[in-house]
Design an enzyme around this catalytic site. Structure first.
Site, PDB file in Angstrom:
ATOM      1  N   ASP A 174     -22.575 -37.554  -9.924  1.00  0.00           N
ATOM      2  CA  ASP A 174     -22.627 -37.459 -11.387  1.00  0.00           C
ATOM      3  C   ASP A 174     -21.211 -37.515 -11.941  1.00  0.00           C
ATOM      4  OD1 ASP A 174     -22.137 -34.888 -10.281  1.00  0.00           O
ATOM      5  OD2 ASP A 174     -22.778 -33.892 -12.112  1.00  0.00           O
ATOM      6  N   GLU A 198     -22.705 -31.582 -10.344  1.00  0.00           N
ATOM      7  CA  GLU A 198     -21.444 -30.869 -10.169  1.00  0.00           C
ATOM      8  C   GLU A 198     -20.754 -30.716 -11.520  1.00  0.00           C
ATOM      9  OE1 GLU A 198     -17.434 -29.647  -9.217  1.00  0.00           O
ATOM     10  OE2 GLU A 198     -17.975 -31.446 -10.308  1.00  0.00           O
TER      11      GLU A 198
HETATM   12 ZN   LIG Z   1     -15.497 -33.800  -9.284  1.00  0.00          ZN
END
Ligand SMILES: [Zn+2]
Length: 395
Positions: free
Chosen positions: A76, A141
């Site tokens: 992501d 994340e």
């Molecule tokens: Zn990162």
């Protein structure tokens, strides 16, 4: 197997998937297509939790006899910001002046692209692997990190997985490849203090109790004295007040409530528990101080609540892991990387509960910025570092 050994090609394929957190947008599918021909068995569990978006993750393992190495990261990316401000479209993977542009180029699709290429080259040269490699890749994340690495590790452990060492491919180098490796991270803790007073007229302060006087007294006790002066491996613990809120529109009214929120980044002088106790202690002591509240007999009436999830401080002590990666960096770049614990938190904070973990990736200078980009030469160099590390780790 051909295309997977070229990190530039790998990265271009990953960047063109607009996987703005938490959307998958094909990024894990592209990665799966790279790993399957290399002999990895790939699983893609989706994790869910109330009030958070569902997130797809990837666990891929290539099994063999020997130690088990984890490579961890995320596909992501953060939003692009003002798309018009980009010199080249953020998901175009355009190459200009030997740099590839795109959101995620260094944070951290580039790290994944290089590690895949390194594994591919190792297998091509040696025909196999004296052990196992797993990719632990999340799509969560840059978001809340609730349905990501933490759950993916729990899920894998429940299936019987265990690891001997882990490398996180986040961008760790401030200026040049070879500058810095992360061998730990500071902890992070946030809290909110609410002070209740007695509302009243500013001309009759003896009838009121201004909570701002109390809050300032409490806040000062958190800002001074310093918590510590740092350790051999860590910067000094630092507390920042992130907001003070009263929301009082009137100039002639003493408000009833005042609120302050703080975040503290702490080193291994402390644990979550000892630090929380220290903060409580400071606030309790300060609540009785009269300097700003000379006419008040009662101590400051406050409530402290801890916010969010605590990030624990950690330091990796595995000399073999640190040494093997350091040697690979030095042999490839000619530079001995600084072993650092600086910066924000990363998913290494979850991994450290399962095995020793270090972090080494690209140069982070443009991460999260408009025109995020990576030098093509760096992609080749990082691939060589990872390939050498893999060879030495399994030797
Ligand atoms: Zn990162």
């Amino acid at each position: 197997m051909k295309s997977s050994i070229d990190p530039v090609q790998n990265l271009a394929e990953l960047i063109t998937c607009p996987s703005i957190t938490p959307a998958e947008e094909g990024a894990l599918t592209v990665l799966e297509a790279m790993l399957t021909p290399l002999g990895f068995s790939v699983e893609r569990p989706t994790f869910r939790e109330d009030d958070t978006p569902d997130v797809e993750n990837l666990y891929a393992r290539r099994s063999g006899n020997g130690p088990h190495l984890m490579f961890a990261g995320h596909t992501d990316v953060v939003p692009v910001g003002d798309e018009a401000a980009w010199t080249y479209p953020p998901f175009s993977a355009s190459i200009h002046n030997d740099e590839m542009y795109g959101r995620g180029a260094v944070d951290m699709k580039g790290g994944i692209a290089c590690f895949v290429a390194a594994v591919g080259r190792h297998l091509e040269k040696r025909g196999g692997l004296n052990g196992s490699i797993s990719f632990v890749i999340t799509g969560d994340e840059e978001g809340p990190s609730i349905n990501g690495t933490r759950k993916l590790l729990e899920w894998a452990k429940a299936k019987g997985e265990s690891w001997d060492a882990a490398v996180v491919g986040e961008p760790t180098n401030p200026e040049k490849l070879g500058d810095m490796m992360k061998i730990g991270r500071r902890g992070s803790l946030s809290g909110t203090i609410v002070v209740s007073g007695v509302q009243g007229h500013v001309a009759y302060p003896h009838l009121a109790d201004n909570p701002i006087r109390g809050l300032v007294t409490l806040v000062e006790s958190l800002l001074y004295p310093a918590f510590d002066t740092g350790t051999k491996d860590f910067q000094a613990t630092n507390l920042e007040i992130t907001t003070i809120d009263v929301g009082n529109p009137a100039v002639n009214v003493i408000p009833a409530k005042a609120t302050a929120t703080f975040n503290i980044r702490f080193n291994d002088t402390w644990t979550d528990e000892t630090l929380m106790a220290e903060i409580h202690n400071r606030l309790d002591k300060a609540s009785g101080r009269r300097k700003l509240r000379p006419n008040k007999k009662a101590p400051v009436n406050y409530e402290l609540t801890w916010r969010d999830r605590v990030s624990h401080v950690f330091l990796t002590h595995d000399e073999k892991l640190i040494g093997t990666l350091t040697s690979a960096v030095e042999a490839t770049t000619g530079k001995r990387p600084q072993l650092s614990t600086s910066g924000g938190t990363s998913d290494a904070r979850f991994i450290k509960d399962y095995c020793p973990v270090v972090e080494f990736g690209l140069v982070g200078k443009t991460m999260h910025m408009v025109d995020e980009r990576v030098a093509i030469a760096d992609l080749e160099t990082l691939t060589q570092i990872y390939e050498r590390f893999i060879a030495d780790f399994f030797a």
